[in-house]
Design a protein around this motif. Structure first.
Motif, PDB file in Angstrom:
ATOM      1  N   UNK A  30       0.940  -1.311  -0.135  1.00  0.00           N
ATOM      2  CA  UNK A  30       0.149   0.082  -0.069  1.00  0.00           C
ATOM      3  C   UNK A  30       0.968   1.263  -0.032  1.00  0.00           C
ATOM      4  N   UNK A  31       0.342   2.359  -0.666  1.00  0.00           N
ATOM      5  CA  UNK A  31       1.024   3.372  -0.759  1.00  0.00           C
ATOM      6  C   UNK A  31      -0.136   4.731  -0.075  1.00  0.00           C
TER       7      UNK A  31
ATOM      8  N   UNK B  40       2.618  -4.624   3.381  1.00  0.00           N
ATOM      9  CA  UNK B  40       3.330  -3.535   3.995  1.00  0.00           C
ATOM     10  C   UNK B  40       2.594  -2.619   3.396  1.00  0.00           C
ATOM     11  N   UNK B  41       2.831  -1.134   4.061  1.00  0.00           N
ATOM     12  CA  UNK B  41       2.171   0.057   3.651  1.00  0.00           C
ATOM     13  C   UNK B  41       3.453   1.161   3.844  1.00  0.00           C
ATOM     14  N   UNK B  42       3.476   1.881   2.599  1.00  0.00           N
ATOM     15  CA  UNK B  42       4.319   2.817   2.642  1.00  0.00           C
ATOM     16  C   UNK B  42       3.425   4.125   3.350  1.00  0.00           C
TER      17      UNK B  42
ATOM     18  N   UNK C 123      -0.870  -3.474   9.848  1.00  0.00           N
ATOM     19  CA  UNK C 123       0.281  -3.729   8.415  1.00  0.00           C
ATOM     20  C   UNK C 123       1.463  -3.081   9.112  1.00  0.00           C
ATOM     21  N   UNK C 124       2.474  -3.744   8.548  1.00  0.00           N
ATOM     22  CA  UNK C 124       4.150  -3.177   8.842  1.00  0.00           C
ATOM     23  C   UNK C 124       3.854  -1.921   8.027  1.00  0.00           C
TER      24      UNK C 124
ATOM     25  N   UNK D 109       5.036  10.697  -2.710  1.00  0.00           N
ATOM     26  CA  UNK D 109       4.026   9.630  -3.401  1.00  0.00           C
ATOM     27  C   UNK D 109       4.496   9.144  -4.672  1.00  0.00           C
ATOM     28  N   UNK D 110       4.838   9.901  -5.754  1.00  0.00           N
ATOM     29  CA  UNK D 110       5.373   9.281  -6.841  1.00  0.00           C
ATOM     30  C   UNK D 110       6.810   8.574  -6.572  1.00  0.00           C
ATOM     31  N   UNK D 111       7.502   9.085  -5.495  1.00  0.00           N
ATOM     32  CA  UNK D 111       8.773   8.469  -5.375  1.00  0.00           C
ATOM     33  C   UNK D 111       8.190   6.887  -4.929  1.00  0.00           C
ATOM     34  N   UNK D 112       7.187   6.735  -4.192  1.00  0.00           N
ATOM     35  CA  UNK D 112       6.875   5.305  -3.483  1.00  0.00           C
ATOM     36  C   UNK D 112       6.589   4.615  -4.761  1.00  0.00           C
ATOM     37  N   UNK D 113       5.492   5.087  -5.781  1.00  0.00           N
ATOM     38  CA  UNK D 113       5.092   4.775  -6.947  1.00  0.00           C
ATOM     39  C   UNK D 113       6.055   4.010  -7.612  1.00  0.00           C
TER      40      UNK D 113
END
Length: 357
Positions: A85-86, A131-133, A141-142, A94-98
């Motif tokens: 998850x983001x 997991x979730x960023x 969730x982690x 956010x776009x970095x995580x994607x």
């Protein structure tokens, strides 16, 4: 017989921009990794701006460095192919995580921090998140922090173009929310449509006003990174309409994409015309554009600015066109246009069967 409404054959940029740009070959590019094409942009000009949220600005090199560091942590803490998850505010992280999820080979599930807890819990459970960023705790969730990780080399995993890349959940306005899986191929193709139709280029400052966890926001980001344009985001909830107009003016934004209701409100703000004088492209998506909206935009925007209609859904892109400057709509809504090249429309009943003509 099947009620076919037509096969798209018109050029994507018909009645639109003519400025030079680097087109994406939509017949072959979707079979290659989007990350390879984005990395080549950094090789050409590492210090060019890539994303700007008004507080934090990242160059192309910094974008890839941050994504690489986060991808290494994702790879270490989750199983191959597990959804991640983001859940981040409307910011550069956010776009970095994607991109990090793409590089790690984990499908990214887009989560909106503004959603009700019940919806978020349903999406998390149904997606079986590994997991979730996030920048805050996430029950059950982690949590992986979005930044602050040790540097790592940019080594995207070699994943098939047809593999799941993102999962975007619908609003549930017509029933229970549905998780729509987007493959790498689909995301690259749909983002390429934005690049080729709008002639997005490295000289552009591209403001994405679509909701931060939406399919639109995702495609806008990838389109910016593919074309070399600098992606701009504004937290509308925090900064309001004046914040949007201030960004357009201060950053000399050249292209913007958002929903009609937002444009309707922006055009009513005192001084909007002067603040939007840098725009060459305004793209409307997410809802029908009213004839009154078109008239308001034509009054507020520079005479040289092109107005683009984009029609589609979370699942797929359906149509896009530029409204000719001399077009006078005959009804209350502006026509959405024709199918994009290679797409055919048909009318089917509830069981998926063709409707007789």
């Amino acid at each position: 017989m099947t009620m076919f409404l037509g096969l798209g054959t018109d050029p994507l940029d018909l009645d639109g921009p003519t400025a030079p740009y680097e087109p994406i070959d939509l017949s072959t590019a979707p079979e290659r990794l989007a990350l390879d094409q984005i990395a080549r942009r950094a090789d050409v000009d590492a210090d060019a701006p890539a994303v700007d949220d008004g507080v934090r600005r990242l160059t192309r090199a910094e974008l890839l460095d941050d994504a690489a560091a986060l991808a290494a942590v994702i790879t270490e803490q989750t199983a191959p192919g597990a959804p991640v998850g983001v859940r981040l505010p409307d910011c550069a992280s956010a776009p970095v995580a994607w991109l990090a999820c793409l590089a790690a080979g984990r499908p990214a599930v887009l989560l909106d921090p503004a959603d009700a807890a019940q919806r978020t819990e349903h999406i998390a459970a149904s997606s079986r998140l590994a997991a979730v960023i996030s920048d805050r705790p996430f029950p059950g969730c982690d949590v992986i922090a979005p930044d602050g990780h040790r540097g790592a080399p940019w080594q995207p995993l070699p994943i098939d173009a047809g593999a799941p890349a993102f999962i975007v959940w619908t609003s549930g306005s017509t029933g229970r929310p549905k998780g729509i899986v987007q493959s790498r191929r689909s995301v690259l193709f749909r983002s390429g449509l934005l690049v080729n139709s709008g002639h997005l280029a490295a000289e552009d400052r591209y403001l994405s006003l679509n909701a931060p966890a939406s399919m639109g926001a995702l495609l806008n980001a990838v389109a910016a990174f593919l074309s070399g344009a600098c992606l701009h985001r504004v937290d509308i909830a925090a900064e309001g309409l004046t914040g949007v107009l201030d960004r357009i003016e201060a950053a000399s934004i050249t292209a913007v994409i958002g929903v009609p209701a937002l444009y309707r409100a922006l055009c009513r703000v005192d001084g909007a015309t002067a603040q939007m004088r840098s725009l060459r492209l305004v793209s409307s998506n997410g809802d029908a554009l009213l004839t009154a909206d078109l008239e308001a935009l034509r009054t507020a925007l520079p005479a040289s600015c092109h107005i683009q209609m984009i029609y589609g859904a979370t699942e797929t892109q359906a149509a896009m066109r530029f409204v000719p400057r001399d077009e006078v709509p005959s009804g209350a809504q502006v026509a959405a246009g024709k199918p994009i090249p290679g797409v055919q429309w048909a009318i089917l009943d509830d069981d998926g069967r063709p409707v007789p003509a």
